[in-house]
Design an enzyme around this catalytic site. Structure first.
Site, PDB file in Angstrom:
ATOM      1  CD  GLU A 202      -3.066  -1.188   2.041  1.00  0.00           C
ATOM      2  OE1 GLU A 202      -2.997  -0.435   3.018  1.00  0.00           O
ATOM      3  OE2 GLU A 202      -4.039  -1.919   1.799  1.00  0.00           O
TER       4      GLU A 202
ATOM      5  CD  GLU B  14      -4.340  -6.383   2.888  1.00  0.00           C
ATOM      6  OE1 GLU B  14      -3.084  -6.431   2.912  1.00  0.00           O
ATOM      7  OE2 GLU B  14      -5.000  -5.517   3.488  1.00  0.00           O
TER       8      GLU B  14
END
Length: 978
Positions: free
Chosen positions: A242, A336
């Site tokens: 991220e 994810e």
């Protein structure tokens, strides 16, 4: 875990679930099927999930293919002659917390659990594992990396590198998984490199220092080598989890340009050390496709980049196809995904996991799907003890370390529908689907030739559908919310009449050859809102423009000597004039998160002909860009009419090709909300001779490019041009040769042409409510507006309304801020710019708010950053926030210091997009003890006006009655009126 947010935007994506045992009828875990090659008979094995009956992937009686034509409109056609991506598998993450919990089980229970997870014949056969490199928010201990140093010290030679932390329980768990399923692939990535490599000198926050790019590349080399020596080969890595979010746990900002440089270093280091581990870019949310494409557009970085890792916390799976079509040789993984307390039921959780992530994830080119934590404890942890993690997530399993009890959650069963049956190396094969609210499905063919069809009824009623393969078909009825996996090796072939010769399918595949092998580009109408569009003559042209592609025109950049620039907002340090000063290092900035309706404008000084605009976010800026936009032109700067072009935005340079226009004013308008600010470092406008230039889909393409066309049943003409070489090549996209499209090697461009006459005329029906304050929400009903906004606009007089949602029959929007009180005409232009009509709206004047001197505020819950007093400080940039997801009973209390007479309370969430109460009750009290309910909110919004009969009281309490765990409750300003 995922924290997606910049500035004051917070995305809470976490979870814990209601444990749901893996049951058939008895409630015990059922054995996995033996998928040996069956005889080529007509039998189909069936495994059903009925969430409401607590029945999970339960074996049912076989159904039989019959040699007959399927007449059901809901017929799924299976065609194994049409093959798509190879599937590596399905799995989840062996986080530190998950491995620690598994290690707490007895040897016998641990072996039993691991077999259920990974054994292909006796369990659900998970074949992908994500393994974090160092600390995340889910750690049984505090933050750690593999080369921690005391504050202020560094280790550029990595002399202190060690994976010792992982030796006691993480590596043993990974090795055991590999022993149970030798086909398993491990993907690894860091939440943060060692703190000494970063500007924050900590694993929390900051970005990578440029002097440590090489050291971080060596860090990856040492990790892959050490894990390999420990018996855990690493198949994939991504440079950073991220990279566009820095949470309160380990994390790091990393721009696309920084990641590209890091990938080059890692790739070269892997090459030098004989490491075959593949590299995935991005590893963050669906809705920023320009980040991985920016890396792919850098040929030196692309050489080492196998594909993209995606998270599911904003956007939708269609973005995977956007990037696949633009760069079709790259792999795609969902790395994810997690459920959590924001999901209101097991049914919602199951539908999202199976329907969105698995079915639609793989239909949109995913080579594999990985959920987040394999296991968490009953308290939704353990969480990293050094950081502020959020206990809201649900693992595949819940393990209670106190007594060793294991519960199998809904996500485990959703994964099982795919992982138990779809073998590594399978190929997705053709099947038509019916979309959300109906029977959604995806089909695969295993390496042994057997087939798997996963179907889910995401509608609200039972549906009977048919499955047709070759000359045979069968029928099946699936209740609302249920899912089924079919497996079969046949059917036996007889006769020559196809069971489903034609099925309704709005998509179309284009097959091409490339230097790396065959590729497929898919047209889907769902892609159109993510592309660029412009009206030209009697047609609407919609086209893709991959990052790295460009459109050249015959005109030159216009002189900016007489230009002036303005914007809907600008901080002192980011004035609009900075975007036209010729210095890319100075920039205009919006100064806050982008909303639909924000704009940037140029006055060219006099009427001028132009046919292209190029605006650039600035040097190495991966964050402050517009996500979707429209272009308007005007002769007088007051009347703007319809949008003439729209686009999907993105990182870096954005090229907008236009049919030649003559105007004095150009305005770029944002049409999507975003947590990112919007900045322009430089903008150029290219001139053209008056009356020339008409954009068109290419009709003849040479120069070593491949081109294919298709016409839909609705008459839409689709053309795809593919560059299968390594070099950039160009082709014309206009009738007179004035527009040239430059296509990088390995990319495709898609053009869709629709006749404007094929669109229905838009019609305005009504507007509700018909009065409100600026920034309050209203809804317009009608028909023919268009399925998405496109070139559509809602005007309040001459002001743009901020659009919340747009569909063919309904538009939700907000009254523009700054409008004076009084009557104003609201008008709508449809998705193609056609007038729909309008009506009058009364902008309310609430008068002056009561003075707030001496007022105090308290709350049942408050974040550490946003105190209750912020809602009384007169600064809408500061706010109160709950620090928790909304729940029934969450409250705020304002003590006005003395009795006041009033009849309205206004709750203003300020710049936040989503953190407002969906429902609430309002109470007043003289003494702060005895409370009287005076009003309720049942459909909350960002600026909530609560009216009631005039009251005299000292205290006001607002009690949230919603359960919206994915959003905090925020109030920037709390005002009271009489």
């Amino acid at each position: 875990m995922s924290s997606y947010g910049l500035g004051r935007r917070r995305f809470l994506a976490t979870a814990v679930g209601v444990a749901a045992a893996w049951t058939q009828v008895s409630g015990n875990a059922i054995a996995a099927p033996r998928l040996k090659q069956a005889p080529r008979d007509n039998s189909v094995r069936v495994w059903l999930t009925d969430v409401s009956a607590d029945k999970w992937v339960a074996g049912q009686d076989d159904v039989l293919f019959k040699a007959r034509k399927a007449a059901n409109p809901l017929t799924i056609k299976i065609d194994d002659s049409v093959k798509y991506q190879k599937v590596h598998g399905f799995g989840a993450a062996m986080t530190d917390s998950a491995a620690w919990l598994i290690d707490k089980l007895s040897s016998a229970e641990r072996a039993k659990l691991m077999k259920k997870l990974f054994d292909p014949s006796k369990g659900i056969g998970l074949s992908l594992l994500r393994s974090p490199m160092g600390a995340t928010d889910f750690n049984a201990s505090g933050s750690y990396s593999y080369d921690d140093m005391p504050a202020g010290q560094t280790d550029p030679t990595l002399a202190n590198f060690s994976i010792q932390h992982d030796v006691p329980y993480i590596i043993p768990a990974l090795r055991q998984a590999l022993s149970l399923n030798p086909s398993l692939k491990v993907m690894a990535n860091p939440w943060s490199p060692p703190g000494w490599m970063k500007t924050s000198d900590s694993m929390i926050g900051g970005t990578l220092k440029s002097e440590y790019v090489s050291a971080l590349a060596d860090y990856f080399v040492k990790f892959v080598q050490a894990y390999g020596e420990a018996g855990v080969p690493i198949s994939y890595i991504s440079p950073q989890n991220e990279p566009m979010g820095t949470p309160t746990w380990p994390g790091m900002f990393l721009s696309a340009y920084q990641e590209a440089e890091l990938i080059k270093k890692i790739g070269k280091a892997f090459e030098a050390n004989g490491i075959s581990t593949k590299i995935l870019a991005w590893d963050h949310n669906w809705d920023v496709p320009s980040y991985p494409e920016t890396i792919f557009s850098d040929s030196a970085a692309s050489k080492y980049t196998a594909g993209t890792g995606w998270h599911i916390y904003s956007g939708d799976p269609t973005y995977q196809t956007v990037v696949h079509n633009d760069y079709p040789s790259k792999e795609t993984f969902i790395t994810e995904a997690t459920g959590g307390v924001w999901q209101d039921s097991d049914q919602t959780a199951f539908t999202e996991a199976l329907g969105t992530w698995i079915i639609n994830g793989t239909r949109n080119w995913a080579n594999g799907v990985m959920l987040w934590n394999i296991a968490l404890d009953p308290d939704r942890g353990p969480l990293n003890s050094d950081t502020a993690g959020i206990p809201m997530l649900r693992g595949l399993l819940t393990i209670d370390p106190a007594d060793g009890q294991v519960s199998y959650n809904v996500d485990y069963h959703a994964l099982a529908h795919a992982s138990r049956f779809v073998r590594p190396g399978a190929r997705r094969i053709y099947s038509n689907t019916f979309g959300e609210g109906s029977i959604e499905n995806v089909a695969f063919q295993n390496p042994d030739g057997s087939k798997v069809l996963i179907a889910h009824n995401s509608g609200k009623a039972a549906k009977t559908f048919s499955v047709a393969d070759g000359t045979h078909s069968f029928d099946y009825t699936l209740n609302a919310g249920d899912a089924v996996t079919f497996t079969y090796s046949g059917p036996a072939r007889s006769g020559s009449t196809p069971a489903a010769a034609k099925v309704p399918d709005p998509t179309h595949d284009f097959a091409f050859k490339s230097e790396s092998g065959p590729v497929t580009v898919t047209y889907d109408p769902a892609l159109l809102p993510h592309q660029n569009s412009t009206r030209t003559g009697n047609k609407l042209i919609t086209y893709s423009l991959p990052i790295g592609a460009s459109v050249r025109t015959t005109g030159r950049a216009l002189s900016r000597t007489k230009w002036t620039a303005t914007a809907s907002a600008q901080p002192d340090w980011g004035r609009a004039a900075n975007a036209i000063d010729g210095d890319i290092n100075t920039k205009w900035s919006l100064g806050h998160g982008t909303t639909s309706g924000d704009w940037f404008q140029i006055d060219l000084g006099s009427p001028t002909s132009f046919n292209k605009i190029v605006f650039d976010t600035g040097v190495n800026n991966s964050f402050d860009y517009v996500t979707k936009y429209q272009i308007y032109v005007s002769d007088d700067g007051a009347e703007w009419g319809s949008a003439i072009a729209s686009g999907s935005g993105g990182i870096g340079k954005i090229t907008v090709a236009l049919p030649t226009r003559t105007a004095q004013y150009i305005r770029i308008v944002s049409t999507a909300a975003s947590g990112f600010w919007w900045a322009i470092g430089d903008i150029e406008v290219y001139g053209a001779a008056r009356g020339t230039g008409s954009i068109a889909a290419p009709t003849a393409v040479a120069n070593g490019l491949q081109s294919k066309s298709w016409t839909s049943k609705q008459g839409d003409q689709v053309t795809v041009v593919f560059n299968g070489t390594a070099d950039s090549k160009s082709f014309k996209m206009s009738t007179d040769g004035s527009y040239t499209y430059e296509l990088p090697g390995g990319t495709s461009a898609m053009f869709t042409t629709k006749k404007l006459s094929s669109f229905p005329s838009p019609t305005f029906s009504d507007l509700k409510p018909e009065r409100g304050v600026p920034r309050s929400k209203f809804t317009i009903h009608g028909s023919g507006f268009g399925d998405s906004q496109g070139l559509g606009t809602v005007y309040f007089g001459s002001s743009y309304a901020e659009i919340d949602t747009w569909s063919d029959t309904s538009i939700s929007a907000y009254v523009p801020k700054g409008l004076p009180a009084g009557k104003v005409t609201v008008s709508v232009k449809g998705a193609t710019g056609a007038d729909a009509g309008g009506s009058s709206f009364d902008v309310m004047d609430l008068g002056p708010a009561l003075p707030r001197t001496g007022w105090t505020a308290t709350a049942s819950d408050a974040s550490q950053w946003d105190a209750p007093g912020n809602m009384l400080d007169g600064d809408s940039g500061n706010r109160y926030s709950s620090g928790t997801g909304q729940y029934d009973g969450l409250w705020i209390h304002v003590d006005m210091g003395q009795a006041q007479t009033f009849n309205k309370v206004v709750l203003d969430v300020g710049g936040s997009i989503d953190d407002y109460a969906r429902s609430a009750d309002v109470y007043v009290s003289e003494d702060g003890t005895d409370w009287i309910k005076v009003s309720s909110v049942t459909d909350g919004q960002r600026v909530q006006v609560v009216s009631f009969p005039t009251r005299t009281a000292r205290n006001i309490k607002v009690v949230n009655t919603a359960d919206v765990a994915s959003n905090w409750w925020s109030i920037a300003e709390f005002n009271v009126y009489n």
